[in-house]
Motif scaffolding. Structure first.
Motif, short mmCIF file in Angstrom:
data_model
loop_
_atom_site.label_atom_id
_atom_site.label_comp_id
_atom_site.label_asym_id
_atom_site.label_seq_id
_atom_site.Cartn_x
_atom_site.Cartn_y
_atom_site.Cartn_z
N ASP A 1 21.10 33.84 -15.00
CA ASP A 1 20.69 32.92 -13.91
C ASP A 1 19.33 32.49 -13.81
O ASP A 1 18.18 33.17 -14.36
CB ASP A 1 21.10 33.95 -12.47
N VAL A 2 19.19 31.13 -14.24
CA VAL A 2 17.72 30.56 -14.25
C VAL A 2 17.56 29.86 -13.04
O VAL A 2 18.41 28.97 -12.52
CB VAL A 2 17.64 29.81 -15.61
N LEU A 3 16.10 30.10 -12.60
CA LEU A 3 15.51 29.14 -11.65
C LEU A 3 14.63 28.19 -12.21
O LEU A 3 13.57 28.56 -12.96
CB LEU A 3 14.89 29.89 -10.43
N PHE A 4 14.76 27.06 -12.00
CA PHE A 4 13.59 25.73 -12.48
C PHE A 4 12.99 25.51 -11.49
O PHE A 4 13.30 25.15 -10.60
CB PHE A 4 14.65 24.53 -13.30
N ALA A 5 11.63 25.48 -11.94
CA ALA A 5 10.61 24.80 -11.05
C ALA A 5 9.71 23.59 -11.56
O ALA A 5 9.14 23.71 -12.80
CB ALA A 5 9.57 26.09 -10.93
N MET A 6 9.72 22.63 -10.84
CA MET A 6 8.83 21.44 -11.20
C MET A 6 7.84 20.91 -10.18
O MET A 6 8.26 21.31 -9.10
CB MET A 6 9.80 20.30 -11.78
N ALA A 7 6.82 20.12 -10.60
CA ALA A 7 5.87 19.78 -9.69
C ALA A 7 6.22 18.45 -8.85
O ALA A 7 5.97 18.61 -8.00
CB ALA A 7 4.52 19.77 -10.17
N ALA A 8 6.70 17.61 -9.67
CA ALA A 8 6.84 16.25 -9.01
C ALA A 8 8.05 15.71 -9.45
O ALA A 8 8.73 15.68 -10.45
CB ALA A 8 5.58 15.50 -9.41
N GLU A 9 8.64 14.56 -8.51
CA GLU A 9 9.87 13.97 -8.88
C GLU A 9 9.73 13.01 -10.20
O GLU A 9 10.85 12.96 -10.74
CB GLU A 9 10.23 13.12 -7.50
N ALA A 10 8.50 12.53 -10.35
CA ALA A 10 8.27 11.69 -11.32
C ALA A 10 8.83 12.18 -12.58
O ALA A 10 9.11 11.44 -13.66
CB ALA A 10 7.02 11.03 -11.26
N GLU A 11 8.54 13.70 -12.76
CA GLU A 11 8.93 14.29 -13.97
C GLU A 11 10.42 14.52 -14.11
O GLU A 11 10.90 15.07 -15.35
CB GLU A 11 8.14 15.58 -14.17
N TYR A 12 11.06 14.33 -13.23
CA TYR A 12 12.58 14.99 -13.06
C TYR A 12 13.41 13.64 -13.28
O TYR A 12 13.97 13.05 -12.54
CB TYR A 12 12.74 15.47 -11.68
N GLY A 13 13.55 13.25 -14.54
CA GLY A 13 14.42 11.91 -15.10
C GLY A 13 15.86 12.35 -15.33
O GLY A 13 16.39 13.46 -14.85
N PRO A 14 16.52 11.18 -15.75
CA PRO A 14 17.96 11.19 -15.76
C PRO A 14 18.36 12.43 -16.65
O PRO A 14 19.55 13.01 -16.37
CB PRO A 14 18.31 9.81 -16.33
N HIS A 15 17.81 12.80 -17.95
CA HIS A 15 18.29 13.77 -18.78
C HIS A 15 18.22 15.15 -18.20
O HIS A 15 19.15 16.00 -18.24
CB HIS A 15 17.47 13.56 -19.91
N LEU A 16 17.06 15.38 -17.38
CA LEU A 16 16.99 16.86 -16.64
C LEU A 16 17.90 16.67 -15.56
O LEU A 16 18.37 17.65 -15.30
CB LEU A 16 15.58 16.86 -16.31
N ARG A 17 18.27 15.65 -14.91
CA ARG A 17 19.06 15.70 -13.80
C ARG A 17 20.59 16.16 -14.10
O ARG A 17 21.48 16.59 -13.14
CB ARG A 17 19.10 14.48 -13.09
N GLN A 18 20.83 15.82 -15.32
CA GLN A 18 22.18 16.26 -15.79
C GLN A 18 22.28 17.68 -16.23
O GLN A 18 23.32 18.06 -16.34
CB GLN A 18 22.53 15.51 -17.17
N ARG A 19 21.16 18.54 -16.29
CA ARG A 19 21.33 19.96 -16.52
C ARG A 19 20.92 20.98 -15.51
O ARG A 19 21.49 22.31 -15.58
CB ARG A 19 20.23 20.11 -17.77
N PHE A 20 20.15 20.50 -14.46
CA PHE A 20 19.81 21.60 -13.39
C PHE A 20 19.26 20.82 -12.40
O PHE A 20 18.88 19.66 -12.34
CB PHE A 20 18.74 22.64 -13.97
N THR A 21 19.22 21.63 -11.05
CA THR A 21 18.61 21.17 -9.96
C THR A 21 17.44 22.02 -9.67
O THR A 21 17.59 23.38 -9.61
CB THR A 21 19.53 21.34 -8.67
N PRO A 22 16.26 21.64 -9.77
CA PRO A 22 14.97 22.53 -9.73
C PRO A 22 14.43 22.67 -8.26
O PRO A 22 14.86 21.93 -7.31
CB PRO A 22 13.90 21.86 -10.52
N ILE A 23 13.62 23.52 -8.01
CA ILE A 23 12.66 23.62 -6.83
C ILE A 23 11.67 22.51 -7.32
O ILE A 23 11.06 22.61 -8.32
CB ILE A 23 12.32 24.80 -6.27
N MET A 24 11.08 21.70 -6.23
CA MET A 24 9.81 21.01 -6.41
C MET A 24 8.82 21.79 -5.66
O MET A 24 8.79 21.65 -4.47
CB MET A 24 10.23 19.70 -5.85
N THR A 25 7.67 22.14 -6.43
CA THR A 25 6.80 22.90 -5.73
C THR A 25 5.63 22.06 -5.16
O THR A 25 4.87 22.30 -4.46
CB THR A 25 6.01 23.72 -6.97
#
Length: 223
Positions: free
Chosen positions: A23-47
């Motif tokens: 079980d992994v929790l992904f964390a990212m800072a900004a939507e601009a960094e969350y592109g289509p390739h990452l969107r296919q793999r996980f849903t992060p929290i946006m801090t």
């Protein structure tokens, strides 16, 4: 994305991603960094951007998960970073993180060391993903550009990872930090100087996440 309501409503626990049987929790800072390739793999929290926002949001997320008895096996902080010396658009895993904002040296404490906290100025990150280049990391609330790099000993800089580390330490959850180098070779003049290569970094971070999943599945990186 999951967030705390400005009216103080209950926090909705974030979604965990099953990766390599963990079980992994992904964390990212900004939507601009969350592109289509990452969107296919996980849903992060946006801090949000910066150490304060990252600390608040990740702590709230972990607290909500802890209340449900669902703490993750691993937190992964990922996104962009700046560097003058590392390859632009390449992805690196952080081997250590420092807090460049902290300076209590007038009171006799080593610069970078938080008074009365039992942590060194440079905190090692022990987990390693095979095949991904390694680099040291400095976190702070300022954008680093141009001559400002000369004052920083770490190989790359960001604005959230140390805060993520402190939240993870509080809940005894291990942390992996992945960063793609978005800027640093030239002086930053505009937000577009940061976003110009984020689409390339998105694809490369996605491959790094795949490597992480393989390492977890094979027991090569065991939280």
């Amino acid at each position: 994305m999951n967030h705390v309501s400005p009216r103080g409503n209950a926090y909705v626990a974030p979604k965990l991603t099953q990766l390599g049987g963990r079980d992994v929790l992904f964390a990212m800072a900004a939507e601009a960094e969350y592109g289509p390739h990452l969107r296919q793999r996980f849903t992060p929290i946006m801090t949000g951007v910066g150490p304060v926002e990252a600390a608040v949001e990740l702590t709230a997320a972990l607290a909500a998960l802890a209340q449900q008895g669902r703490l993750p096996d691993l937190v992964v902080s990922l996104g962009s970073a700046g560097s003058q010396g590392l390859e632009q658009t390449a992805v690196y895993q952080a081997t250590s993180v420092a807090y460049r904002d902290m300076d209590a040296s007038p009171l006799g404490f080593e610069k970078g060391t938080t008074p009365f906290l039992d942590l060194p100025a440079i905190v090692p990150l022990p987990l390693r993903i095979p095949g991904i280049p390694e680099a040291t990391l400095s976190t702070g609330a300022n954008i680093v550009s141009g001559e400002a790099y000369a004052a920083i000993a770490a190989e790359m800089v960001d604005m959230e990872s140390y805060a993520c580390l402190r939240a993870c330490t509080r809940f005894e959850v291990p942390l992996v930090v992945l960063r793609g180098i978005s800027d640093g070779k030239a002086e930053l003049q505009h937000v577009d100087d940061w976003t110009a290569y984020l689409h390339i970094i998105d694809a490369k971070l996605a491959l790094a996440v795949d490597h992480l999943g393989e390492a977890l599945a094979e027991g090569l990186l065991d939280p």
